[in-house]
Motif scaffolding. Structure first.
Motif, PDB file in Angstrom:
ATOM      1  N   LEU A  74     -48.385  -8.515 -55.284  1.00 41.14           N
ATOM      2  CA  LEU A  74     -49.378  -8.518 -54.074  1.00 41.14           C
ATOM      3  C   LEU A  74     -50.487  -9.542 -54.651  1.00 41.14           C
ATOM      4  CD1 LEU A  74     -51.024  -6.991 -51.966  1.00 41.14           C
ATOM      5  CD2 LEU A  74     -51.982  -5.439 -53.717  1.00 41.14           C
ATOM      6  N   ALA A  75     -50.588  -9.771 -55.770  1.00 42.74           N
ATOM      7  CA  ALA A  75     -51.638 -10.955 -56.200  1.00 42.74           C
ATOM      8  C   ALA A  75     -51.003 -12.392 -55.655  1.00 42.74           C
ATOM      9  CB  ALA A  75     -51.804 -10.806 -57.753  1.00 42.74           C
ATOM     10  N   TYR A  76     -49.960 -12.587 -55.816  1.00 41.56           N
ATOM     11  CA  TYR A  76     -49.212 -13.760 -55.162  1.00 41.56           C
ATOM     12  C   TYR A  76     -49.470 -13.969 -53.893  1.00 41.56           C
ATOM     13  CZ  TYR A  76     -46.013 -17.718 -54.708  1.00 41.56           C
ATOM     14  OH  TYR A  76     -45.425 -18.684 -54.357  1.00 41.56           O
ATOM     15  N   ALA A 109     -60.114 -14.319 -45.755  1.00 42.42           N
ATOM     16  CA  ALA A 109     -59.397 -14.451 -46.948  1.00 42.42           C
ATOM     17  C   ALA A 109     -60.292 -13.333 -47.693  1.00 42.42           C
ATOM     18  CB  ALA A 109     -59.609 -15.705 -47.632  1.00 42.42           C
ATOM     19  N   THR A 110     -61.561 -13.249 -47.855  1.00 43.48           N
ATOM     20  CA  THR A 110     -62.402 -12.587 -48.419  1.00 43.48           C
ATOM     21  C   THR A 110     -62.022 -11.073 -47.962  1.00 43.48           C
ATOM     22  OG1 THR A 110     -64.013 -14.092 -48.803  1.00 43.48           O
ATOM     23  CG2 THR A 110     -64.803 -11.791 -48.927  1.00 43.48           C
ATOM     24  N   ALA A 111     -61.834 -11.070 -46.969  1.00 42.33           N
ATOM     25  CA  ALA A 111     -61.664  -9.471 -46.325  1.00 42.33           C
ATOM     26  C   ALA A 111     -60.322  -9.010 -47.056  1.00 42.33           C
ATOM     27  CB  ALA A 111     -61.541  -9.241 -44.942  1.00 42.33           C
ATOM     28  N   LEU A 112     -59.233 -10.096 -46.921  1.00 43.77           N
ATOM     29  CA  LEU A 112     -58.071  -9.645 -47.420  1.00 43.77           C
ATOM     30  C   LEU A 112     -57.971  -9.289 -48.712  1.00 43.77           C
ATOM     31  CD1 LEU A 112     -54.852  -9.617 -46.657  1.00 43.77           C
ATOM     32  CD2 LEU A 112     -54.831 -12.093 -47.500  1.00 43.77           C
ATOM     33  N   LEU A 113     -58.638 -10.001 -49.508  1.00 46.88           N
ATOM     34  CA  LEU A 113     -58.858  -9.809 -51.025  1.00 46.88           C
ATOM     35  C   LEU A 113     -59.322  -8.632 -51.251  1.00 46.88           C
ATOM     36  CD1 LEU A 113     -60.104 -13.434 -51.857  1.00 46.88           C
ATOM     37  CD2 LEU A 113     -58.173 -12.250 -52.988  1.00 46.88           C
ATOM     38  N   GLU A 114     -60.572  -8.291 -50.614  1.00 48.91           N
ATOM     39  CA  GLU A 114     -61.178  -6.788 -50.656  1.00 48.91           C
ATOM     40  C   GLU A 114     -60.188  -5.653 -50.456  1.00 48.91           C
ATOM     41  OE1 GLU A 114     -63.946  -6.338 -52.355  1.00 48.91           O
ATOM     42  OE2 GLU A 114     -64.139  -8.727 -52.351  1.00 48.91           O
ATOM     43  N   GLU A 126     -55.755  -1.822 -55.348  1.00 51.58           N
ATOM     44  CA  GLU A 126     -55.287  -1.710 -56.556  1.00 51.58           C
ATOM     45  C   GLU A 126     -56.691  -2.212 -57.393  1.00 51.58           C
ATOM     46  OE1 GLU A 126     -51.706  -3.486 -58.041  1.00 51.58           O
ATOM     47  OE2 GLU A 126     -50.658  -2.540 -56.194  1.00 51.58           O
ATOM     48  N   PRO A 127     -57.883  -1.438 -57.804  1.00 52.04           N
ATOM     49  CA  PRO A 127     -58.787  -1.835 -58.120  1.00 52.04           C
ATOM     50  C   PRO A 127     -58.814  -2.186 -59.816  1.00 52.04           C
ATOM     51  CG  PRO A 127     -59.077   0.568 -57.709  1.00 52.04           C
ATOM     52  CD  PRO A 127     -57.769  -0.141 -57.270  1.00 52.04           C
ATOM     53  N   TRP A 167     -58.086  -9.547 -59.467  1.00 51.55           N
ATOM     54  CA  TRP A 167     -59.543 -10.024 -59.702  1.00 51.55           C
ATOM     55  C   TRP A 167     -59.460 -11.290 -60.038  1.00 51.55           C
ATOM     56  CZ3 TRP A 167     -63.903  -7.799 -58.143  1.00 51.55           C
ATOM     57  CH2 TRP A 167     -63.772  -6.248 -58.132  1.00 51.55           C
ATOM     58  N   ASP A 168     -58.505 -11.792 -60.989  1.00 49.33           N
ATOM     59  CA  ASP A 168     -58.639 -13.268 -61.156  1.00 49.33           C
ATOM     60  C   ASP A 168     -58.471 -14.131 -59.533  1.00 49.33           C
ATOM     61  OD1 ASP A 168     -58.011 -15.714 -62.717  1.00 49.33           O
ATOM     62  OD2 ASP A 168     -56.050 -15.560 -62.097  1.00 49.33           O
ATOM     63  N   VAL A 169     -57.479 -13.805 -58.744  1.00 48.84           N
ATOM     64  CA  VAL A 169     -57.434 -14.471 -57.516  1.00 48.84           C
ATOM     65  C   VAL A 169     -58.824 -14.297 -56.787  1.00 48.84           C
ATOM     66  CG1 VAL A 169     -56.434 -14.148 -55.183  1.00 48.84           C
ATOM     67  CG2 VAL A 169     -54.987 -13.796 -57.254  1.00 48.84           C
ATOM     68  N   ARG A 170     -59.503 -13.130 -56.879  1.00 46.42           N
ATOM     69  CA  ARG A 170     -60.742 -12.928 -56.192  1.00 46.42           C
ATOM     70  C   ARG A 170     -61.591 -14.011 -56.792  1.00 46.42           C
ATOM     71  NH1 ARG A 170     -64.445 -13.290 -53.204  1.00 46.42           N
ATOM     72  NH2 ARG A 170     -65.819 -11.742 -52.719  1.00 46.42           N
TER      73      ARG A 170
END
Length: 88
Positions: free
Chosen positions: A40-42, A61-66, A72-73, A79-82
């Motif tokens: 998921l992170a990739y 992109a911000t919405a997708l990250l959120e 998966e909080p 979080w590194d990607v964010r």
């Protein structure tokens, strides 16, 4: 056999090459419910990187990250990607 990560990335790349940004985004979004952990992170790193670098648009992109972080909080990779996306 192609897994869900590879399928989402292949579809997104196909739509990107066809010039259909909306369908490219849908392809990335289709991976959210099917992926977890590092996969998921990739996917999210790939999608947000393209949005930021090439399209210069951060809202989607911000919405997708959120959405991924909501799913998966506790994922350090997400979080590194964010954080990387916010810095760059």
């Amino acid at each position: 056999m192609v897994g869900p990560l590879e399928a989402a990335l292949a579809q997104a790349n196909l739509e990107r090459r066809a010039g259909d940004v909306a369908r490219m985004r849908q392809a990335y979004e289709s991976g959210l419910p099917r992926l977890s952990g590092d996969a998921l992170a990739y996917l999210v790193r790939h999608a947000s990187g393209y949005e930021g670098r090439v399209l210069g648009q951060g809202a989607w992109a911000t919405a997708l990250l959120e959405s991924a972080i909501t799913k998966e909080p506790t994922s350090e990779a997400l979080w590194d990607v964010r954080l990387s996306f916010a810095i760059n």
